[in-house]
Design a protein around this motif. Structure first.
Motif, PDB file in Angstrom:
ATOM      1  N   CYS A   1      42.272  49.463  32.342  1.00  0.00           N
ATOM      2  CA  CYS A   1      43.115  48.561  33.113  1.00  0.00           C
ATOM      3  C   CYS A   1      43.190  47.194  32.436  1.00  0.00           C
ATOM      4  O   CYS A   1      42.289  46.797  31.707  1.00  0.00           O
ATOM      5  CB  CYS A   1      42.636  48.444  34.552  1.00  0.00           C
ATOM      6  N   SER A   2      44.271  46.500  32.713  1.00  0.00           N
ATOM      7  CA  SER A   2      44.482  45.167  32.143  1.00  0.00           C
ATOM      8  C   SER A   2      44.071  44.091  33.149  1.00  0.00           C
ATOM      9  O   SER A   2      43.889  44.366  34.337  1.00  0.00           O
ATOM     10  CB  SER A   2      45.958  44.986  31.786  1.00  0.00           C
ATOM     11  N   ASP A   3      43.976  42.859  32.657  1.00  0.00           N
ATOM     12  CA  ASP A   3      43.691  41.738  33.558  1.00  0.00           C
ATOM     13  C   ASP A   3      44.822  41.572  34.574  1.00  0.00           C
ATOM     14  O   ASP A   3      44.573  41.251  35.737  1.00  0.00           O
ATOM     15  CB  ASP A   3      43.514  40.444  32.759  1.00  0.00           C
TER      16      ASP A   3
ATOM     17  N   TYR B   1      36.901  43.476  39.516  1.00  0.00           N
ATOM     18  CA  TYR B   1      36.607  42.764  38.267  1.00  0.00           C
ATOM     19  C   TYR B   1      35.553  43.456  37.416  1.00  0.00           C
ATOM     20  O   TYR B   1      35.411  43.131  36.242  1.00  0.00           O
ATOM     21  CB  TYR B   1      36.267  41.303  38.547  1.00  0.00           C
ATOM     22  N   SER B   2      34.872  44.443  37.974  1.00  0.00           N
ATOM     23  CA  SER B   2      33.956  45.222  37.147  1.00  0.00           C
ATOM     24  C   SER B   2      34.595  46.534  36.685  1.00  0.00           C
ATOM     25  O   SER B   2      34.036  47.248  35.865  1.00  0.00           O
ATOM     26  CB  SER B   2      32.646  45.499  37.902  1.00  0.00           C
ATOM     27  N   ALA B   3      35.793  46.832  37.185  1.00  0.00           N
ATOM     28  CA  ALA B   3      36.490  48.068  36.808  1.00  0.00           C
ATOM     29  C   ALA B   3      36.931  48.015  35.346  1.00  0.00           C
ATOM     30  O   ALA B   3      37.339  46.975  34.845  1.00  0.00           O
ATOM     31  CB  ALA B   3      37.709  48.273  37.702  1.00  0.00           C
TER      32      ALA B   3
ATOM     33  N   ARG C   1      42.026  52.270  35.209  1.00  0.00           N
ATOM     34  CA  ARG C   1      43.016  52.211  36.287  1.00  0.00           C
ATOM     35  C   ARG C   1      42.599  53.006  37.509  1.00  0.00           C
ATOM     36  O   ARG C   1      42.813  52.568  38.642  1.00  0.00           O
ATOM     37  CB  ARG C   1      44.363  52.724  35.796  1.00  0.00           C
ATOM     38  N   HIS C   2      42.005  54.171  37.313  1.00  0.00           N
ATOM     39  CA  HIS C   2      41.636  54.989  38.479  1.00  0.00           C
ATOM     40  C   HIS C   2      40.589  54.284  39.334  1.00  0.00           C
ATOM     41  O   HIS C   2      40.514  54.513  40.534  1.00  0.00           O
ATOM     42  CB  HIS C   2      41.168  56.394  38.054  1.00  0.00           C
ATOM     43  N   GLU C   3      39.788  53.399  38.730  1.00  0.00           N
ATOM     44  CA  GLU C   3      38.818  52.627  39.512  1.00  0.00           C
ATOM     45  C   GLU C   3      39.533  51.616  40.398  1.00  0.00           C
ATOM     46  O   GLU C   3      39.118  51.384  41.549  1.00  0.00           O
ATOM     47  CB  GLU C   3      37.833  51.919  38.577  1.00  0.00           C
ATOM     48  N   LEU C   4      40.610  51.035  39.892  1.00  0.00           N
ATOM     49  CA  LEU C   4      41.406  50.109  40.708  1.00  0.00           C
ATOM     50  C   LEU C   4      42.091  50.862  41.844  1.00  0.00           C
ATOM     51  O   LEU C   4      42.120  50.386  42.976  1.00  0.00           O
ATOM     52  CB  LEU C   4      42.461  49.398  39.854  1.00  0.00           C
TER      53      LEU C   4
END
Length: 122
Positions: free
Chosen positions: A9-11, A43-45, A48-51
């Motif tokens: 994932c991106s910022d 912020y620890s991800a 993308r699937h974590e988001l």
């Protein structure tokens, strides 16, 4: 055949997910403690699937209207009219132009789309 691999994932995606959480809190769907816990996870991800997992139990955000092109076109039209207008008409167009600018500032300050707030519903 391609193998399914996690995508980092991106910022910007983290920021979008955080905004989604804050909107959910504003709608009363999450408590502040839940938001804090979930923002820490965002912020620890790394993937993308974590988001997606952080917001899986929330409704998808409502699509926002894209007003910028319309406002730019209206501004261009007003400037064109102002330049071609007779002196008396320039005053009326100038007032209309000031109103349009004030409206754009108001929309920018309060958002370009209904955030789901419905007046009269508590």
């Amino acid at each position: 055949m391609t193998e399914d691999r996690p995508v980092r994932c991106s910022d910007a995606e983290r920021e979008q997910t955080t905004k989604h959480l804050n909107n959910a809190a504003g709608e009363g769907r999450l408590t502040l403690a839940e938001v804090e816990e979930r923002v820490t996870a965002v912020y620890s991800a790394q993937y993308r699937h974590e988001l997606d997992a952080v917001v899986a139990d929330l409704p998808a955000p409502a699509p926002r209207a894209r007003w910028q092109p319309l406002l730019l076109l209206a501004g261009h039209q007003l400037v064109t009219e102002f330049g071609a207008a007779a002196p008396r008409r320039k005053l009326a167009v100038g007032i209309l132009l000031m109103f349009a600018v004030a409206l754009m500032v108001f929309l920018a300050a309060h958002g370009f789309a209904d955030e789901g707030h419905h007046f009269g519903h508590h």
